[in-house]
Design a protein around this motif. Sequence first.
Motif, PDB file in Angstrom:
ATOM      1  N   ALA A 108      28.937  81.478 -21.826  1.00 28.61           N
ATOM      2  CA  ALA A 108      28.257  82.309 -20.825  1.00 28.61           C
ATOM      3  C   ALA A 108      29.053  82.543 -19.535  1.00 28.61           C
ATOM      4  O   ALA A 108      29.121  83.680 -19.068  1.00 28.61           O
ATOM      5  CB  ALA A 108      26.883  81.730 -20.511  1.00 28.61           C
ATOM      6  N   PRO A 109      29.669  81.524 -18.921  1.00 30.00           N
ATOM      7  CA  PRO A 109      30.419  81.809 -17.685  1.00 30.00           C
ATOM      8  C   PRO A 109      31.590  82.772 -17.910  1.00 30.00           C
ATOM      9  O   PRO A 109      31.863  83.620 -17.066  1.00 30.00           O
ATOM     10  CB  PRO A 109      30.917  80.440 -17.235  1.00 30.00           C
ATOM     11  N   PHE A 110      32.255  82.671 -19.060  1.00 27.14           N
ATOM     12  CA  PHE A 110      33.353  83.589 -19.345  1.00 27.14           C
ATOM     13  C   PHE A 110      32.814  84.984 -19.651  1.00 27.14           C
ATOM     14  O   PHE A 110      33.424  85.989 -19.286  1.00 27.14           O
ATOM     15  CB  PHE A 110      34.204  83.086 -20.503  1.00 27.14           C
ATOM     16  N   ALA A 111      31.671  85.071 -20.327  1.00 30.12           N
ATOM     17  CA  ALA A 111      31.058  86.365 -20.619  1.00 30.12           C
ATOM     18  C   ALA A 111      30.609  87.042 -19.332  1.00 30.12           C
ATOM     19  O   ALA A 111      30.750  88.253 -19.174  1.00 30.12           O
ATOM     20  CB  ALA A 111      29.881  86.190 -21.568  1.00 30.12           C
ATOM     21  N   ALA A 112      30.088  86.244 -18.396  1.00 33.19           N
ATOM     22  CA  ALA A 112      29.670  86.804 -17.107  1.00 33.19           C
ATOM     23  C   ALA A 112      30.867  87.347 -16.331  1.00 33.19           C
ATOM     24  O   ALA A 112      30.733  88.291 -15.559  1.00 33.19           O
ATOM     25  CB  ALA A 112      28.946  85.750 -16.284  1.00 33.19           C
ATOM     26  N   ALA A 113      32.038  86.752 -16.553  1.00 26.90           N
ATOM     27  CA  ALA A 113      33.255  87.229 -15.901  1.00 26.90           C
ATOM     28  C   ALA A 113      33.831  88.451 -16.612  1.00 26.90           C
ATOM     29  O   ALA A 113      34.798  89.039 -16.146  1.00 26.90           O
ATOM     30  CB  ALA A 113      34.291  86.114 -15.850  1.00 26.90           C
ATOM     31  N   GLY A 114      33.241  88.841 -17.752  1.00 33.26           N
ATOM     32  CA  GLY A 114      33.684  90.047 -18.454  1.00 33.26           C
ATOM     33  C   GLY A 114      34.700  89.802 -19.546  1.00 33.26           C
ATOM     34  O   GLY A 114      35.335  90.743 -20.010  1.00 33.26           O
ATOM     35  N   LEU A 115      34.852  88.570 -20.005  1.00 34.94           N
ATOM     36  CA  LEU A 115      35.824  88.278 -21.056  1.00 34.94           C
ATOM     37  C   LEU A 115      35.322  88.814 -22.388  1.00 34.94           C
ATOM     38  O   LEU A 115      34.233  88.471 -22.844  1.00 34.94           O
ATOM     39  CB  LEU A 115      36.072  86.771 -21.168  1.00 34.94           C
ATOM     40  N   THR A 116      36.109  89.702 -22.986  1.00 35.47           N
ATOM     41  CA  THR A 116      35.799  90.259 -24.297  1.00 35.47           C
ATOM     42  C   THR A 116      36.925  89.883 -25.244  1.00 35.47           C
ATOM     43  O   THR A 116      38.101  90.053 -24.922  1.00 35.47           O
ATOM     44  CB  THR A 116      35.666  91.791 -24.224  1.00 35.47           C
ATOM     45  N   LEU A 117      36.562  89.389 -26.401  1.00 39.57           N
ATOM     46  CA  LEU A 117      37.543  88.992 -27.404  1.00 39.57           C
ATOM     47  C   LEU A 117      37.719  90.119 -28.409  1.00 39.57           C
ATOM     48  O   LEU A 117      36.786  90.853 -28.709  1.00 39.57           O
ATOM     49  CB  LEU A 117      37.082  87.727 -28.119  1.00 39.57           C
ATOM     50  N   GLY A 118      38.913  90.230 -28.948  1.00 40.74           N
ATOM     51  CA  GLY A 118      39.190  91.256 -29.935  1.00 40.74           C
ATOM     52  C   GLY A 118      40.089  90.732 -31.032  1.00 40.74           C
ATOM     53  O   GLY A 118      40.881  89.816 -30.821  1.00 40.74           O
ATOM     54  N   ALA A 119      39.928  91.313 -32.215  1.00 39.41           N
ATOM     55  CA  ALA A 119      40.766  90.954 -33.356  1.00 39.41           C
ATOM     56  C   ALA A 119      40.944  92.193 -34.212  1.00 39.41           C
ATOM     57  O   ALA A 119      40.044  93.037 -34.303  1.00 39.41           O
ATOM     58  CB  ALA A 119      40.128  89.828 -34.157  1.00 39.41           C
ATOM     59  N   ARG A 120      42.097  92.299 -34.834  1.00 40.17           N
ATOM     60  CA  ARG A 120      42.399  93.458 -35.669  1.00 40.17           C
ATOM     61  C   ARG A 120      43.169  92.999 -36.883  1.00 40.17           C
ATOM     62  O   ARG A 120      44.062  92.166 -36.791  1.00 40.17           O
ATOM     63  CB  ARG A 120      43.241  94.457 -34.881  1.00 40.17           C
ATOM     64  N   SER A 121      42.821  93.573 -38.042  1.00 39.75           N
ATOM     65  CA  SER A 121      43.518  93.249 -39.271  1.00 39.75           C
ATOM     66  C   SER A 121      43.519  94.480 -40.162  1.00 39.75           C
ATOM     67  O   SER A 121      42.594  95.294 -40.113  1.00 39.75           O
ATOM     68  CB  SER A 121      42.837  92.079 -39.982  1.00 39.75           C
ATOM     69  N   CYS A 122      44.545  94.606 -40.988  1.00 34.13           N
ATOM     70  CA  CYS A 122      44.672  95.757 -41.881  1.00 34.13           C
ATOM     71  C   CYS A 122      44.883  95.271 -43.311  1.00 34.13           C
ATOM     72  O   CYS A 122      45.433  94.201 -43.542  1.00 34.13           O
ATOM     73  CB  CYS A 122      45.854  96.633 -41.475  1.00 34.13           C
ATOM     74  N   ALA A 123      44.443  96.101 -44.265  1.00 32.10           N
ATOM     75  CA  ALA A 123      44.627  95.809 -45.681  1.00 32.10           C
ATOM     76  C   ALA A 123      44.998  97.105 -46.393  1.00 32.10           C
ATOM     77  O   ALA A 123      44.608  98.196 -45.968  1.00 32.10           O
ATOM     78  CB  ALA A 123      43.352  95.216 -46.271  1.00 32.10           C
ATOM     79  N   LEU A 124      45.729  96.956 -47.468  1.00 33.95           N
ATOM     80  CA  LEU A 124      46.145  98.108 -48.259  1.00 33.95           C
ATOM     81  C   LEU A 124      44.930  98.680 -48.976  1.00 33.95           C
ATOM     82  O   LEU A 124      44.162  97.949 -49.605  1.00 33.95           O
ATOM     83  CB  LEU A 124      47.214  97.682 -49.273  1.00 33.95           C
ATOM     84  N   ALA A 125      44.742  99.999 -48.866  1.00 37.42           N
ATOM     85  CA  ALA A 125      43.589 100.648 -49.481  1.00 37.42           C
ATOM     86  C   ALA A 125      43.660 100.524 -51.002  1.00 37.42           C
ATOM     87  O   ALA A 125      44.735 100.562 -51.584  1.00 37.42           O
ATOM     88  CB  ALA A 125      43.518 102.110 -49.069  1.00 37.42           C
ATOM     89  N   SER A 126      42.508 100.373 -51.642  1.00 27.92           N
ATOM     90  CA  SER A 126      42.465 100.093 -53.073  1.00 27.92           C
ATOM     91  C   SER A 126      42.937 101.269 -53.928  1.00 27.92           C
ATOM     92  O   SER A 126      43.460 101.057 -55.008  1.00 27.92           O
ATOM     93  CB  SER A 126      41.055  99.691 -53.493  1.00 27.92           C
ATOM     94  N   ASP A 127      42.771 102.516 -53.472  1.00 27.63           N
ATOM     95  CA  ASP A 127      43.193 103.649 -54.289  1.00 27.63           C
ATOM     96  C   ASP A 127      44.702 103.701 -54.442  1.00 27.63           C
ATOM     97  O   ASP A 127      45.200 104.147 -55.474  1.00 27.63           O
ATOM     98  CB  ASP A 127      42.661 104.964 -53.705  1.00 27.63           C
ATOM     99  N   THR A 128      45.493 103.191 -53.485  1.00 28.26           N
ATOM    100  CA  THR A 128      46.949 103.147 -53.636  1.00 28.26           C
ATOM    101  C   THR A 128      47.396 101.842 -54.249  1.00 28.26           C
ATOM    102  O   THR A 128      48.446 101.781 -54.856  1.00 28.26           O
ATOM    103  CB  THR A 128      47.647 103.333 -52.295  1.00 28.26           C
ATOM    104  N   ALA A 129      46.602 100.792 -54.140  1.00 26.55           N
ATOM    105  CA  ALA A 129      47.002  99.484 -54.654  1.00 26.55           C
ATOM    106  C   ALA A 129      46.728  99.373 -56.145  1.00 26.55           C
ATOM    107  O   ALA A 129      47.370  98.608 -56.853  1.00 26.55           O
ATOM    108  CB  ALA A 129      46.248  98.374 -53.910  1.00 26.55           C
ATOM    109  N   SER A 130      45.766 100.153 -56.687  1.00 24.99           N
ATOM    110  CA  SER A 130      45.398 100.007 -58.102  1.00 24.99           C
ATOM    111  C   SER A 130      45.864 101.182 -58.949  1.00 24.99           C
ATOM    112  O   SER A 130      45.230 101.525 -59.929  1.00 24.99           O
ATOM    113  CB  SER A 130      43.884  99.844 -58.210  1.00 24.99           C
ATOM    114  N   ALA A 131      46.944 101.821 -58.583  1.00 24.95           N
ATOM    115  CA  ALA A 131      47.460 102.943 -59.344  1.00 24.95           C
ATOM    116  C   ALA A 131      47.986 102.452 -60.697  1.00 24.95           C
ATOM    117  O   ALA A 131      48.687 101.454 -60.771  1.00 24.95           O
ATOM    118  CB  ALA A 131      48.559 103.653 -58.572  1.00 24.95           C
ATOM    119  N   ASP A 132      47.591 103.137 -61.780  1.00 23.53           N
ATOM    120  CA  ASP A 132      48.054 102.746 -63.121  1.00 23.53           C
ATOM    121  C   ASP A 132      49.446 103.293 -63.370  1.00 23.53           C
ATOM    122  O   ASP A 132      49.762 104.412 -62.979  1.00 23.53           O
ATOM    123  CB  ASP A 132      47.093 103.314 -64.191  1.00 23.53           C
ATOM    124  N   PRO A 133      50.292 102.520 -64.082  1.00 23.10           N
ATOM    125  CA  PRO A 133      51.664 102.990 -64.373  1.00 23.10           C
ATOM    126  C   PRO A 133      51.724 104.066 -65.402  1.00 23.10           C
ATOM    127  O   PRO A 133      50.978 104.310 -66.210  1.00 23.10           O
ATOM    128  CB  PRO A 133      52.401 101.735 -64.843  1.00 23.10           C
TER     129      PRO A 133
END
Length: 133
Positions: A108-133
């Motif tokens: 709460a004291p950090f939230a009152a001071a305006g502290l916002t946490l962030g996280a970002r992650s990426c993954a390979l989309a399934s339509d390009t990852a599961s292409a058949d040979p």
Amino acid sequence: MADRPGAHRPDGSAGGRHRDRGSITAEFAAALPAVLVVLALCLGAVQVMGQQVRMSDAAAYMARLLARGDGAGSATGLLAAVAPGAVLAEERQGEFVCARLSAPSAFAPFAAAGLTLGARSCALASDTASADP
């Protein structure tokens, strides 16, 4: 002989120790609130770091869900259980699907001071990852 600690003076006092007897208690009483505030802030910082780790894990999981094509609806429902109060934003960057999370601090004291946490992650989309040979 009156200069030794504990030696009696002609006026009946015991010397310097008698005058300093309450000063240690007063110094302790003055320092204790500051020590407690520092301890509380340290424990809050540990809590915020734990929240950041949970959000990073949740962002990676959300990115994998979105890359599989599960949709933002199911990901948002799961996000409410994993990281309450977090907001999910989906991004597409070429072949990748990215999940960006942001949430106010749980401490709460950090939230009152305006502290916002962030996280970002990426993954390979399934339509390009599961292409058949």
